[in-house]
Each structure stands twice: as C-alpha cells, then as structure tokens.
Scaffold this motif. Structure first.
Motif, mmCIF file in Angstrom:
data_model
loop_
_atom_site.group_PDB
_atom_site.id
_atom_site.type_symbol
_atom_site.label_atom_id
_atom_site.label_comp_id
_atom_site.label_asym_id
_atom_site.label_seq_id
_atom_site.Cartn_x
_atom_site.Cartn_y
_atom_site.Cartn_z
ATOM 1 N N VAL A 104 -37.642 33.801 -6.106
ATOM 2 C CA VAL A 104 -39.512 34.395 -6.509
ATOM 3 C C VAL A 104 -39.453 33.390 -6.949
ATOM 4 C CG1 VAL A 104 -41.199 35.899 -5.597
ATOM 5 C CG2 VAL A 104 -39.414 35.285 -4.042
ATOM 6 N N ALA A 105 -39.191 34.217 -9.039
ATOM 7 C CA ALA A 105 -39.765 34.270 -9.984
ATOM 8 C C ALA A 105 -39.411 32.338 -9.858
ATOM 9 C CB ALA A 105 -39.220 34.883 -11.328
ATOM 10 N N THR A 106 -38.550 32.093 -9.972
ATOM 11 C CA THR A 106 -38.539 30.165 -10.275
ATOM 12 C C THR A 106 -38.952 29.485 -9.705
ATOM 13 O OG1 THR A 106 -35.947 31.027 -10.383
ATOM 14 C CG2 THR A 106 -36.399 28.803 -11.025
ATOM 15 N N ILE A 107 -38.919 29.330 -8.420
ATOM 16 C CA ILE A 107 -40.167 28.841 -7.582
ATOM 17 C C ILE A 107 -41.560 28.397 -8.057
ATOM 18 C CG2 ILE A 107 -40.488 27.961 -4.630
ATOM 19 C CD1 ILE A 107 -37.948 29.156 -4.368
ATOM 20 N N SER A 108 -41.921 29.804 -8.242
ATOM 21 C CA SER A 108 -43.310 30.496 -8.274
ATOM 22 C C SER A 108 -43.516 29.526 -9.892
ATOM 23 C CB SER A 108 -43.793 31.390 -8.630
ATOM 24 O OG SER A 108 -43.031 32.266 -7.336
ATOM 25 N N GLY A 109 -43.118 29.740 -11.079
ATOM 26 C CA GLY A 109 -43.204 29.612 -11.960
ATOM 27 C C GLY A 109 -42.849 27.602 -12.270
ATOM 28 N N ILE A 152 -34.448 38.033 -14.651
ATOM 29 C CA ILE A 152 -33.514 37.165 -13.230
ATOM 30 C C ILE A 152 -32.808 36.388 -13.748
ATOM 31 C CG2 ILE A 152 -35.511 36.220 -12.251
ATOM 32 C CD1 ILE A 152 -35.357 33.504 -13.676
ATOM 33 N N ALA A 153 -31.813 36.380 -15.125
ATOM 34 C CA ALA A 153 -30.736 36.181 -15.404
ATOM 35 C C ALA A 153 -29.512 37.763 -15.604
ATOM 36 C CB ALA A 153 -30.540 35.943 -16.684
ATOM 37 N N TRP A 154 -30.200 38.747 -15.592
ATOM 38 C CA TRP A 154 -29.744 39.407 -15.861
ATOM 39 C C TRP A 154 -29.223 39.897 -14.146
ATOM 40 C CZ3 TRP A 154 -26.670 42.312 -19.358
ATOM 41 C CH2 TRP A 154 -26.555 43.453 -19.201
ATOM 42 N N ARG A 155 -30.523 39.539 -13.030
ATOM 43 C CA ARG A 155 -29.533 39.867 -11.597
ATOM 44 C C ARG A 155 -29.630 38.256 -10.665
ATOM 45 N NH1 ARG A 155 -33.116 45.922 -10.246
ATOM 46 N NH2 ARG A 155 -31.919 46.948 -11.401
ATOM 47 N N ARG A 156 -28.674 37.641 -11.299
ATOM 48 C CA ARG A 156 -29.026 36.408 -10.735
ATOM 49 C C ARG A 156 -28.748 36.472 -9.785
ATOM 50 N NH1 ARG A 156 -25.477 31.361 -12.811
ATOM 51 N NH2 ARG A 156 -26.056 29.944 -11.777
ATOM 52 N N GLY A 157 -29.412 35.850 -8.994
ATOM 53 C CA GLY A 157 -28.853 35.027 -7.223
ATOM 54 C C GLY A 157 -29.244 36.148 -6.420
ATOM 55 N N GLY A 158 -30.419 36.865 -6.954
ATOM 56 C CA GLY A 158 -30.972 37.281 -5.809
ATOM 57 C C GLY A 158 -32.625 37.406 -5.323
ATOM 58 N N LEU A 159 -32.676 37.784 -4.767
ATOM 59 C CA LEU A 159 -34.232 36.988 -3.632
ATOM 60 C C LEU A 159 -35.742 37.315 -5.257
ATOM 61 C CD1 LEU A 159 -36.030 36.430 -1.604
ATOM 62 C CD2 LEU A 159 -36.840 38.766 -1.273
ATOM 63 N N PHE A 160 -34.901 37.936 -5.943
ATOM 64 C CA PHE A 160 -36.014 37.961 -7.176
ATOM 65 C C PHE A 160 -36.390 36.408 -7.639
ATOM 66 C CE2 PHE A 160 -37.011 39.201 -11.599
ATOM 67 C CZ PHE A 160 -38.443 39.140 -11.425
ATOM 68 N N ALA A 208 -43.444 28.780 -17.112
ATOM 69 C CA ALA A 208 -42.378 28.875 -16.815
ATOM 70 C C ALA A 208 -41.436 28.316 -17.787
ATOM 71 C CB ALA A 208 -42.330 28.145 -15.340
ATOM 72 N N GLY A 209 -41.395 27.960 -18.649
ATOM 73 C CA GLY A 209 -40.420 27.211 -19.572
ATOM 74 C C GLY A 209 -40.202 28.257 -19.907
ATOM 75 N N THR A 210 -40.970 29.548 -21.249
ATOM 76 C CA THR A 210 -40.078 30.099 -21.340
ATOM 77 C C THR A 210 -39.112 31.482 -20.751
ATOM 78 O OG1 THR A 210 -42.115 30.732 -22.810
ATOM 79 C CG2 THR A 210 -40.854 32.487 -22.860
#
Length: 299
Positions: free
Chosen positions: A133-138, A122-130, A196-198
């Motif tokens: 989704v990953a941040t909210i789910s985590g 998610i850091a490499w492709r910042r700002g996308g849908l992925f 999520a913390g990691t």
C-alpha cells in the motif's frame, strides 16, 4: 583537500557565470526592452523616447550591455523593478526570499520525516500489505502532475470542505496563525508528491543494514525489536538518505514557480511569474539568478 576545494569553487564560478549569461540573453531575446514600460505613451516625441532608452543604456551595442550587466550583477546592483513594484530589485527579493525558504524548508523537512518513517517501517516488515500500500501510493503520488494535484487539493480542502483559505496573498504581513493556515495546503502538496523518493531509498538502505552482523548481535542480546530497528539499523541506514536530502532541496526550489503560482504564495516563484506577465525584466533577471544560484550552491 585544497585541490578539491579549488576545483569546486571553480565549477561553481563557471556555473554561475553561465547562469548569468544565459539569463541575460534569454531576456534580451524576447520582444521589448527595459524602456518599454516608460515609452508606451504614444504622445511622447521620438527624441524623448530615445533619451529614455539612452538613460537605460539601451542605445549601446549588445556586447556592451552584457558587460555592464556582468559588472552590475557581481556588484549586487540589479536595477529597479518597473512592474508592480517601483522599488529596487534587491529590496523586492529580500522581502520574498524568506517566504520561499520557510515554505520549502518546511515541506522538505516534512517530506523527509514521512519518507524516512515509512521507509524503515516497510523494510522492517517486508512483504506485508502495508509495504504494498505504501509503495504503490508513494509511486502514484510521485508521478502525479503537480499543478493538477495542487488544484485538486485546493478544490477538496479549501473549496469543498472549507478547511483552509483559497488564496495565499493575505499572508503578507499577516499573523502567525494566518500564515500557518495558508502554508498547510502547499506544504501538504509538496510532501505528498515527494516523500516516495526518501521512502524507497530508506527501504533499500535498511534492507542492506539489517543483514549486518551488529543487527544480528543486537537481536541475539534480546533487545526489543523497536530498539534494534531505530537505534541500530535505522541510524546506520540514514547516511545515503541524508545525502539525498540536499538534492531534494534543489528540486523543491526549482518547483517554486508552480507551487507558489497555484497557491498564490508570495515568494520568489510567484514574484518571477508576476514579473514575466508584466514584462518586468529586471525583476525577472533577479529572480532567475537567485534560483540559479541556489541550484549552483546546493549541487
């Protein structure tokens, strides 16, 4: 370095002393004593009950019992378990500790790998849908109430879908495949509520690393994006993430009572819970001391 090591050993010794002291007085503060297991018979004469109490040293003042407790603890003598395990406490803990270590080391490794993989992605492709989704789910899973989430996992995957066994007690002395089946749900639960913390720490570290000159130079050379991400950015972003791995072990061990209790996993957490229910005070003190020592050593 010598001074730091001396201070560190002194801090660990003081923390261990406080853990032993607080454990002793907390156990002594509850109703009953070690001899209660043997004097429940109402037909026993009072003098026999007093002899039993004297045999355990309970006729002595509290401060003398405390000094004896300190001596026995530092010499590795935790006494005999009076509950469901008529055996020395050290034998019971030696049987249960490896099961706790296997469960929580596996869950910590899985959580670390999943969080690191998602964090760098998610850091490499910042700002996308992925990323969203990953941040909210985590974040949602991280704030979940652990017992309720564990029971939901059992209800869905063990009760409704019947993919995994409902209880964990059969893994005592079982085959490797049977043990693995019982490990899946608790490991999955621990992984989902703690990755999520990691993930977020890896994301923040990666965002700082990809701005460095050596990453720009690697891109200027025409290296593939995956190679730049994994070999240049991610490797240098791992230092704070690996440091946090030690602290995640602390919280994993602290949560052993909840996870092992819900999934009936026969480790130290389940042993502590059973000992409290049966008022097996020597085993309670031994299990609490083990958990406290692990926390003291890891911090």
């Amino acid at each position: 370095m010598t001074g730091y090591l001396v201070r560190r050993v002194g801090q660990m010794g003081l923390t261990l002393f406080l853990i032993i002291t607080l454990t002793f007085f907390l156990v002594e503060a509850q109703p009953g004593d070690y001899a209660s297991f043997y004097v429940l018979n109402p037909d026993l004469p009072p003098d026999v009950k007093e002899k039993i109490r004297a045999a355990f040293g309970l006729d002595k003042p509290l401060w003398q019992q405390y000094l004896i407790h300190l001596k026995n603890t530092f010499t590795g003598n935790f006494g005999v378990s009076f509950g469901h395990f008529p055996r020395p406490v050290m034998d019971v803990l030696a049987e249960r500790i490896p099961r706790t270590l296997v469960l929580f080391l596996t869950a910590t490794a899985a959580s670390f790998y999943l969080g690191f993989f998602l964090g760098k992605a998610i850091a490499w492709r910042r700002g996308g849908l992925f990323e969203y989704v990953a941040t909210i789910s985590g974040a949602t899973l991280f704030t979940a109430f652990t017992p309720a989430f564990a029971l939901m996992m059992i209800w869905i995957f063990a009760f409704r879908l019947d993919w995994f066994p409902l209880w964990g007690n059969s893994c005592i002395g079982g085959l490797a495949l049977d043990i693995l089946k019982h490990m899946v749900l608790p490991v999955a639960t621990l992984t989902l509520i703690s990755f999520a913390g990691t993930m977020l720490l890896t994301r923040n570290s990666m965002l700082e690393t990809i701005r460095e000159d050596y990453v720009m130079a690697a891109r200027a050379k025409g290296l593939p994006e995956r190679q730049v991400r994994d070999r240049h950015a991610a490797r240098n972003a791992m230092l704070p993430v690996v440091t946090s791995l030690v602290y995640s072990l602390i919280f994993a061990i602290d949560g052993s009572v909840i996870i092992e209790g819900v999934f009936s996993w026969p480790g130290t957490g389940m042993t502590l819970l059973s000992a409290v229910r049966s008022e097996d005070l020597p085993l309670v003190m031994g299990a609490m001391l083990f958990i406290g020592c692990c926390r003291c050593w890891l911090t």
